[in-house]
Design an enzyme around this catalytic site. Structure first.
Site, PDB file in Angstrom:
ATOM      1  N   LYS A 136      34.408  56.396  28.058  1.00  0.00           N
ATOM      2  CA  LYS A 136      33.002  56.761  27.839  1.00  0.00           C
ATOM      3  C   LYS A 136      32.183  55.487  27.773  1.00  0.00           C
ATOM      4  O   LYS A 136      32.730  54.421  27.456  1.00  0.00           O
ATOM      5  CB  LYS A 136      32.868  57.533  26.514  1.00  0.00           C
ATOM      6  CG  LYS A 136      31.603  58.335  26.377  1.00  0.00           C
ATOM      7  CD  LYS A 136      31.668  59.680  27.091  1.00  0.00           C
ATOM      8  CE  LYS A 136      30.335  60.393  27.089  1.00  0.00           C
ATOM      9  NZ  LYS A 136      30.461  61.772  27.614  1.00  0.00           N
ATOM     10  N   ASP A 176      25.723  61.808  31.202  1.00  0.00           N
ATOM     11  CA  ASP A 176      25.783  62.414  29.864  1.00  0.00           C
ATOM     12  C   ASP A 176      24.332  62.466  29.398  1.00  0.00           C
ATOM     13  O   ASP A 176      23.412  62.444  30.237  1.00  0.00           O
ATOM     14  CB  ASP A 176      26.677  61.584  28.923  1.00  0.00           C
ATOM     15  CG  ASP A 176      26.969  62.283  27.593  1.00  0.00           C
ATOM     16  OD1 ASP A 176      27.817  63.195  27.584  1.00  0.00           O
ATOM     17  OD2 ASP A 176      26.347  61.955  26.570  1.00  0.00           O
TER      18      ASP A 176
END
Ligand code: NDP
Length: 455
Positions: A136, A176
């Site tokens: 991430k 995201d």
């Protein structure tokens, strides 16, 4: 509000020391502690069945990222002023494949948040059954109120460092919060220029005309609704006629509303960080998309333009009585009080569209009340699963149509549900999707780590 370490339930002795090491090593990372605790709390039965995982130190290795990168992102705004943001990429685990996970641009981004998201991603990606590891990244940059040119300069500067850490066989970022197809486009352009390679599979969430996959934009929201459908089907029910509350009004929320509506439910809410709207006749998606995707406006605009809709400033969307709740905004947005209100109002199903939107106390309330509760690592896995389909299409230079891609997503969500549901049964926690998802995913990752030796 993040729970503090002392509020967590005690863990089995075999894993408490792992948790203690995590909190002592990185004491200022509450979101990361919360994500690690949830997994450690669930997987005791797997460790009992597989003592070899404990002997091989799988847990000690899994809670420490393989690599974490933090970097300076300088950029110049339209008025010629210099800004410096901080960029992150956490490459958590590549046991199952290249690191895979989104990039978040939001002012709240810090190391704890990116680590919690990267840790969750390992298990989510394992549940999809595809060959993808967990990672991430992001930056504490706020795209709200910035011009296109400013967003472009920021994305270019971000990629100017990130490019050396990623690659289609190494690490494949996606979007995201705050990162959609506009940002992916600017970053892909910069990657291509710096590396002199048209390496299509290095980022996912690309535009359809330049390597993107059908249904990727819709996948997380659609997937969460398909998961809800699977949960209800176990009890001989469907979404037909159900009232649904969705929080957020971004990528996940919009497509959760769309699919729920297509399946005969009535989605009556949407929100952003300023408040929420209730529309008893069902959210008008064309209007919501115009305001959020085209104008990039605030949610109050929806109530101004839609007769009968109400805007509640600063309120909690969970005050609305519904059968199904889909939190699709951000972490820890659904707390103890909200859970009590939802249960009091008769909620039957809660499906996490966002990552860790429900606090641990709220999860407990739902489970005690017999509400069907799906954790994000299972319910929102459709996004990353479709990203992996995008990677497959890029590698084989194929393009699948919308219907075929949607059917693949539907099948993957049925598989994720099946794996979580039956793991819960196997490990003596029938109906507990948190235990089921964590155990099924952990078994897969731990087996790979065991086979690949201590690295
Ligand atoms: P977007 O940026 O498209 O939308 C986020 C929405 O949530 C916006 O409406 C935003 O409102 C709201 N929001 C964000 N932060 C806060 C906050 N602190 N308080 C209140 N509202 C907030 O993001 P996505 O839809 O892509 O992501 C939503 C969630 O889903 C995240 O948890 C993400 O990690 C998760 N997720 C996303 C996937 C994807 O494919 N996009 C895949 C899997 C999970 P505002 O504009 O006012 O900030």
């Amino acid at each position: 509000m993040n729970p503090t370490t002392s509020e967590f339930h005690p863990l089995a002795p075999s894993v408490q020391s792992v948790f203690d090491t995590v909190t002592a090593r990185d004491p200022h990372e509450p979101e990361f502690h919360q994500a690690v605790h949830e997994v450690l709390h669930s997987i005791a039965p797997v460790l009992e069945k597989h003592p070899e995982f404990v002997e091989a130190g799988v847990l000690e290795r899994l809670v420490e990222p393989e690599r974490q990168v933090m970097f300076r992102v300088p950029w110049i705004d339209d008025a010629g002023r210099l800004h410096v943001n901080r960029g992150y990429r956490i490459q958590f685990s590549s046991a199952l494949g290249p690191y895979k996970g989104g990039l978040r641009f939001h002012p709240s981004v810090n190391l704890s948040i990116i680590k919690f998201l990267g840790f969750e991603q390992i298990f989510k990606n394992a549940l999809t059954g595809q060959g993808i590891g967990g990672g991430k990244g992001g930056a504490d940059f706020d795209p709200h109120g910035k011009s296109d040119a400013e967003v472009m300069r920021f994305c270019q500067s971000f990629m100017n460092e990130l490019f050396r850490h990623i690659g289609e066989q190494t690490d494949v970022p996606a979007g995201d919060i705050g990162v959609g197809s506009r940002e992916i486009g600017y970053m892909f352009g910069m990657y291509r220029k710096i590396t002199n390679r048209h390496e299509t599979g290095v980022l996912t969430g690309k535009g359809i005309g330049w390597g993107g996959a059908q249904v990727r934009t819709e996948a997380t929201g659609y997937g969460a609704v398909f998961f809800a459908q699977e949960m209800l089907a176990v009890h001989g029910e469907s979404l037909e006629g159900k009232r649904v509350a969705v929080s957020g009004s971004g990528n996940v929320a919009i497509y959760a509303i769309e699919k729920a509506t297509q399946l005969g439910a009535r989605a009556v809410t949407a929100s952003d960080s300023s408040g929420y709207v209730v529309d008893e006749s069902g959210i008008d998606l064309a209007l919501l998309r115009q305001i959020k995707e085209v104008e990039r406006g605030r949610i109050v605009e929806y109530a101004r333009r839609r007769p009968g809709a109400r805007f509640i400033e600063g309120g909690s969307v969970w005050e609305t009585p519904v059968d199904v709740a889909i939190p699709a905004a951000t972490q820890n947005e659904l707390d103890f009080d909200s859970a009590e209100t939802l249960v009091g109002n008769g909620v039957r199903v809660v499906v996490e569209g966002a990552n860790m939107p429900t606090t641990p106390e709220a999860v407990e309330i739902f489970q005690r009340a017999g509400v069907l509760f799906a954790p994000g690592k299972a319910a929102n896995a459709g996004g990353v699963a479709t990203s992996a389909l995008e990677m497959s299409q890029n590698a084989s230079r194929q393009r699948w149509g919308f219907a075929e891609s949607e059917q693949r997503l539907r099948d993957i969500m049925a598989d994720v549900h099946h794996a979580s549901f039956y793991a819960a049964e196997r490990f003596d926690a029938p109906g507990d999707y948190v235990v089921g998802a964590n155990c099924a995913a952990f078994e897969r990752v731990a087996s790979a780590m065991l086979a690949q030796g201590v690295i």
